[in-house]
Design a protein around this motif. Sequence first.
Motif, PDB file in Angstrom:
ATOM      1  N   GLN A 117       0.826  -1.209   0.000  1.00  0.00           N
ATOM      2  CA  GLN A 117       0.000   0.000   0.000  1.00  0.00           C
ATOM      3  C   GLN A 117       0.861   1.260   0.000  1.00  0.00           C
ATOM      4  O   GLN A 117       2.050   1.213   0.341  1.00  0.00           O
ATOM      5  N   ALA A 118       0.235   2.382  -0.325  1.00  0.00           N
ATOM      6  CA  ALA A 118       0.959   3.658  -0.451  1.00  0.00           C
ATOM      7  C   ALA A 118       1.627   4.084   0.858  1.00  0.00           C
ATOM      8  O   ALA A 118       2.653   4.774   0.839  1.00  0.00           O
ATOM      9  N   HIS A 127       9.339   0.186   1.864  1.00  0.00           N
ATOM     10  CA  HIS A 127       8.003  -0.380   1.632  1.00  0.00           C
ATOM     11  C   HIS A 127       7.133   0.606   0.848  1.00  0.00           C
ATOM     12  O   HIS A 127       6.330   0.201   0.015  1.00  0.00           O
ATOM     13  N   VAL A 128       7.323   1.892   1.117  1.00  0.00           N
ATOM     14  CA  VAL A 128       6.609   2.922   0.350  1.00  0.00           C
ATOM     15  C   VAL A 128       7.063   2.844  -1.117  1.00  0.00           C
ATOM     16  O   VAL A 128       6.246   2.911  -2.042  1.00  0.00           O
ATOM     17  N   GLN A 129       8.354   2.682  -1.319  1.00  0.00           N
ATOM     18  CA  GLN A 129       8.906   2.604  -2.678  1.00  0.00           C
ATOM     19  C   GLN A 129       8.396   1.360  -3.420  1.00  0.00           C
ATOM     20  O   GLN A 129       8.171   1.411  -4.625  1.00  0.00           O
ATOM     21  N   LEU A 147      -2.699  -6.709  -6.093  1.00  0.00           N
ATOM     22  CA  LEU A 147      -3.238  -6.728  -4.734  1.00  0.00           C
ATOM     23  C   LEU A 147      -2.168  -6.194  -3.799  1.00  0.00           C
ATOM     24  O   LEU A 147      -0.988  -6.544  -3.932  1.00  0.00           O
ATOM     25  N   GLU A 148      -2.583  -5.352  -2.854  1.00  0.00           N
ATOM     26  CA  GLU A 148      -1.632  -4.743  -1.929  1.00  0.00           C
ATOM     27  C   GLU A 148      -1.711  -5.439  -0.569  1.00  0.00           C
ATOM     28  O   GLU A 148      -2.759  -5.429   0.086  1.00  0.00           O
ATOM     29  N   PHE A 241      -5.297  -8.450   1.999  1.00  0.00           N
ATOM     30  CA  PHE A 241      -4.913  -7.641   0.846  1.00  0.00           C
ATOM     31  C   PHE A 241      -5.997  -6.609   0.554  1.00  0.00           C
ATOM     32  O   PHE A 241      -7.151  -6.803   0.923  1.00  0.00           O
ATOM     33  N   VAL A 242      -5.554  -5.558  -0.133  1.00  0.00           N
ATOM     34  CA  VAL A 242      -6.502  -4.566  -0.622  1.00  0.00           C
ATOM     35  C   VAL A 242      -6.351  -4.499  -2.139  1.00  0.00           C
ATOM     36  O   VAL A 242      -5.236  -4.376  -2.653  1.00  0.00           O
ATOM     37  N   ASP A 243      -7.481  -4.630  -2.843  1.00  0.00           N
ATOM     38  CA  ASP A 243      -7.499  -4.350  -4.277  1.00  0.00           C
ATOM     39  C   ASP A 243      -8.049  -2.935  -4.404  1.00  0.00           C
ATOM     40  O   ASP A 243      -9.241  -2.709  -4.191  1.00  0.00           O
TER      41      ASP A 243
END
Length: 257
Positions: A117-118, A127-129, A147-148, A241-243
Amino acid sequence: MATVVAFHAHPDDEVVLTGGTLARAAAGGHRVVVVAATDGRVRNDDVDRVSELRNSARTLGAKRVECLGYADSGFGTEFYPDPPGRVRFARADTEEAAQRLAAILREEEADLLLSYQANGGYGHRDHVQVHHVGKRAAELAGTPRVLEATMPREMLIRVANAARLLRLPAPYGRDVLRAAYAPSSSITHRINVFRFARQKRDALAAHRSQIGTTGAAARLFAVLMRLPPQVAGLMFGREWFVDPTLPAGRVYRDIFE
Ligand SMILES: [Zn+2]
């Protein structure tokens, strides 16, 4: 059968965030590929963790493991300069890194990319990258789904509270937890990986150099091992996960849904 590529920041992240899901996909006959952005070295003379990553990923059923070879950017307020001859991942050119990942996605004709995720979960700059590079690489390669990987924030707060009551070291600081990972309501995929808990534990054990260190994964697992099984099971037996393209509200039980 599908091909899933899991893109991670550091050796051991593949277990913590996606280990059960990858083992489950491999057991279902799908092709699993693991790509780590960094070799886990903050300094050039640190232990090279790539061989541990290979053993771990194989334990989870991965057929191919790649490392893009960037240096670990470190966690904390100070962002160290690049070590001699290497670039820290958080400082890497996003487009260039994305092209390298996209080449793997194309070769593999990946159906699904697992990324972050962002907010980078607990905020580690690598992890942001991963989020930015993963997103761009999927665009470049035309990978149909991303999927994040995440964890429910409320659950992490419960784990932290339980750790505090038991006077165990907190896996994350309170300030980090307030904005860490994702609120439960935004999670679109909750995967039952109870059956793969042993594989997940064995994969984590492959990261020998991390046992007893201060890394976030090592701390989190050290705490989990000492928590009552009902609390630890909340984390060990499920992955999330988040889609970002799906509306929140409905929760899917399989990453291929
Ligand atoms: Zn990491």
